[in-house]
Enzyme design. Structure first.
Site, PDB file in Angstrom:
ATOM      1  N   ASN A  16       0.832  -1.212   0.000  1.00  0.00           N
ATOM      2  CA  ASN A  16       0.000   0.000   0.000  1.00  0.00           C
ATOM      3  C   ASN A  16       0.864   1.258   0.000  1.00  0.00           C
ATOM      4  O   ASN A  16       0.518   2.253  -0.641  1.00  0.00           O
ATOM      5  CB  ASN A  16      -0.945  -0.004   1.205  1.00  0.00           C
ATOM      6  N   MET A  92       1.629  -2.385  12.153  1.00  0.00           N
ATOM      7  CA  MET A  92       1.047  -3.411  13.023  1.00  0.00           C
ATOM      8  C   MET A  92       1.174  -3.117  14.520  1.00  0.00           C
ATOM      9  O   MET A  92       1.113  -4.033  15.336  1.00  0.00           O
ATOM     10  CB  MET A  92       1.669  -4.777  12.709  1.00  0.00           C
ATOM     11  N   ARG A  93       1.368  -1.870  14.899  1.00  0.00           N
ATOM     12  CA  ARG A  93       1.389  -1.513  16.322  1.00  0.00           C
ATOM     13  C   ARG A  93       0.146  -0.686  16.643  1.00  0.00           C
ATOM     14  O   ARG A  93      -0.230   0.197  15.868  1.00  0.00           O
ATOM     15  CB  ARG A  93       2.630  -0.673  16.689  1.00  0.00           C
ATOM     16  N   HIS A 111      -7.940  -0.751   5.955  1.00  0.00           N
ATOM     17  CA  HIS A 111      -8.256  -2.050   6.561  1.00  0.00           C
ATOM     18  C   HIS A 111      -8.946  -2.922   5.507  1.00  0.00           C
ATOM     19  O   HIS A 111      -9.817  -2.426   4.788  1.00  0.00           O
ATOM     20  CB  HIS A 111      -9.156  -1.854   7.784  1.00  0.00           C
ATOM     21  N   GLU A 176      -7.408  -2.183  -2.520  1.00  0.00           N
ATOM     22  CA  GLU A 176      -6.730  -1.335  -1.528  1.00  0.00           C
ATOM     23  C   GLU A 176      -5.805  -0.353  -2.244  1.00  0.00           C
ATOM     24  O   GLU A 176      -5.732   0.828  -1.917  1.00  0.00           O
ATOM     25  CB  GLU A 176      -5.920  -2.187  -0.552  1.00  0.00           C
TER      26      GLU A 176
HETATM   27  C1  GRF Z   1      -3.161  -4.656   4.006  1.00  0.00           C
HETATM   28  O1  GRF Z   1      -4.087  -5.668   3.711  1.00  0.00           O
HETATM   29  C2  GRF Z   1      -3.782  -3.589   4.849  1.00  0.00           C
HETATM   30  O2  GRF Z   1      -5.133  -3.380   4.566  1.00  0.00           O
HETATM   31  C3  GRF Z   1      -3.641  -4.131   6.231  1.00  0.00           C
HETATM   32  O3  GRF Z   1      -2.408  -4.785   6.247  1.00  0.00           O
HETATM   33  C4  GRF Z   1      -2.051  -5.171   4.924  1.00  0.00           C
HETATM   34  C5  GRF Z   1      -0.735  -4.530   4.638  1.00  0.00           C
HETATM   35  O4  GRF Z   1      -0.215  -4.891   3.388  1.00  0.00           O
HETATM   36  N1  GRF Z   1      -3.785  -3.082   7.211  1.00  0.00           N
HETATM   37  P1  GRF Z   1       0.969  -4.051   2.748  1.00  0.00           P
HETATM   38  O5  GRF Z   1       2.086  -4.033   3.780  1.00  0.00           O
HETATM   39  O6  GRF Z   1       0.463  -2.682   2.443  1.00  0.00           O
HETATM   40  O7  GRF Z   1       1.370  -4.814   1.516  1.00  0.00           O
END
Ligand code: GRF
Length: 216
Positions: A16, A92-93, A111, A176
Site C-alpha cells: 500500500n 502493526m502496532r 483495513h 486497496e
Molecule cells: C493490508 O491488507 C492492509 O489493509 C492491512 O495490512 C495489509 C498490509 O499490506 N492493514 P501491505 O504491507 O500494504 O502490503
C-alpha cells in the site's frame, strides 16, 4: 496548490505504501511523501522506499521501555519531516490515544474489510467463516479504538464460493491499492470534512444503484 506533506508508517511488505508513493509521483498529485517509517528494521517495504529515493526511518518498538517512548520517537521523526498527514499502511502496532488525538483527522488507515465489520486481525479468515457474500476494503480516519473512525472510501468485493484466504486477500489488495491513493488525493485536496463521526465528501456521487451476489 502546495503538496500535503505525508508520512507513511509500515511494518512489513509495504504494497500500500508503494501504491501511495507511485500515485504521489504523478504530476499534479496534491500530496508528497516526505517519510517512510517502519517499526521493523527488516520490513520489506523499506527497500522499495529507499530505492525510490525517499527518506526512511526505523523506530524499532523492541528498543523502547514503554509505548509512550516509542510513540514519542515516531512523533519526533514526523515533526522533523514537517509531516502534515500520516498514512498507516500495514502498520502493526496499536497507537495510544495521545498519539492518535495529536494527529486527529490527519491520520489515515486502510483495513481489508467493509468496516465496521471485521475489525482486527485475520480478517479474510473471519469473512470466509461468516459466509458473507461481500467483503471489501476501507480507508478511514484513525480514532483510538482499533479500526475505528470516519470512513472516507470503501470498495466492495464479492466473495466467491471457491475463495480461499489467499484469493480473497489478493482481490481485496488490488482494490486497496486503488482506494488508498484515491483517499489521499481527496484529503490532500481538502475535499473531506469530518462531522459527527462521519467523513463528508460533498463531491461524492455514484451512478451505481447496487449489485447482488450471486448476481441476477
Ligand atoms: C493490508 O491488507 C492492509 O489493509 C492491512 O495490512 C495489509 C498490509 O499490506 N492493514 P501491505 O504491507 O500494504 O502490503
Amino acid at each position: 496548490m502546495r503538496n500535503l506533506r505525508t508520512a507513511i508508517l509500515i511494518s512489513g511488505r509495504g504494497s500500500n505504501m508503494e501504491a501511495l508513493v507511485n500515485a504521489a509521483r504523478i504530476k499534479d498529485f496534491p500530496a508528497e511523501i516526505v517519510l517512510v517509517l517502519s517499526n521493523r528494521p527488516n520490513a520489506e517495504g523499506l527497500k522499495f522506499a529507499k530505492k525510490a529515493g525517499l527518506p526512511t526511518a526505523v523506530v524499532d518498538h523492541t528498543k523502547f521501555e514503554s509505548r509512550d517512548d516509542f510513540e514519542a520517537a515516531i512523533n519526533d521523526h514526523l515533526k522533523n519531516a514537517k509531516t502534515e498527514l500520516v498514512c498507516l499502511a500495514g502498520f502493526m502496532r496499536v497507537l495510544n490515544a495521545i498519539f492518535v488525538n495529536r494527529w486527529r483527522d490527519r491520520i489515515l488507515n486502510i483495513h481489508p474489510s467493509l468496516l465496521p465489520a471485521f475489525r482486527g486481525l485475520h480478517t479474510h479468515e473471519r469473512v470466509l467463516d461468516a459466509g458473507v457474500k461481500f467483503t471489501g476494503a476501507t480507508v478511514h480516519f484513525v480514532r483510538p479504538e482499533m479500526d475505528d473512525g470516519p470512513i472516507i472510501i470503501q470498495a466492495a468485493i464479492p466473495v466467491n464460493p471457491d475463495d480461499t484466504e489467499e484469493t480473497l486477500a489478493a482481490r481485496v489488495l488490488e482494490f486497496e491499492h486503488k482506494i488508498y491513493p484515491q483517499a489521499l488525493k481527496l484529503v490532500a485536496e481538502g475535499k473531506v470534512k469530518v462531522s459527527g463521526g462521519r467523513a463528508i465528501i460533498p463531491s461524492q456521487s455514484s451512478s451505481m444503484k447496487g449489485f447482488s451476489n450471486p448476481p441476477d
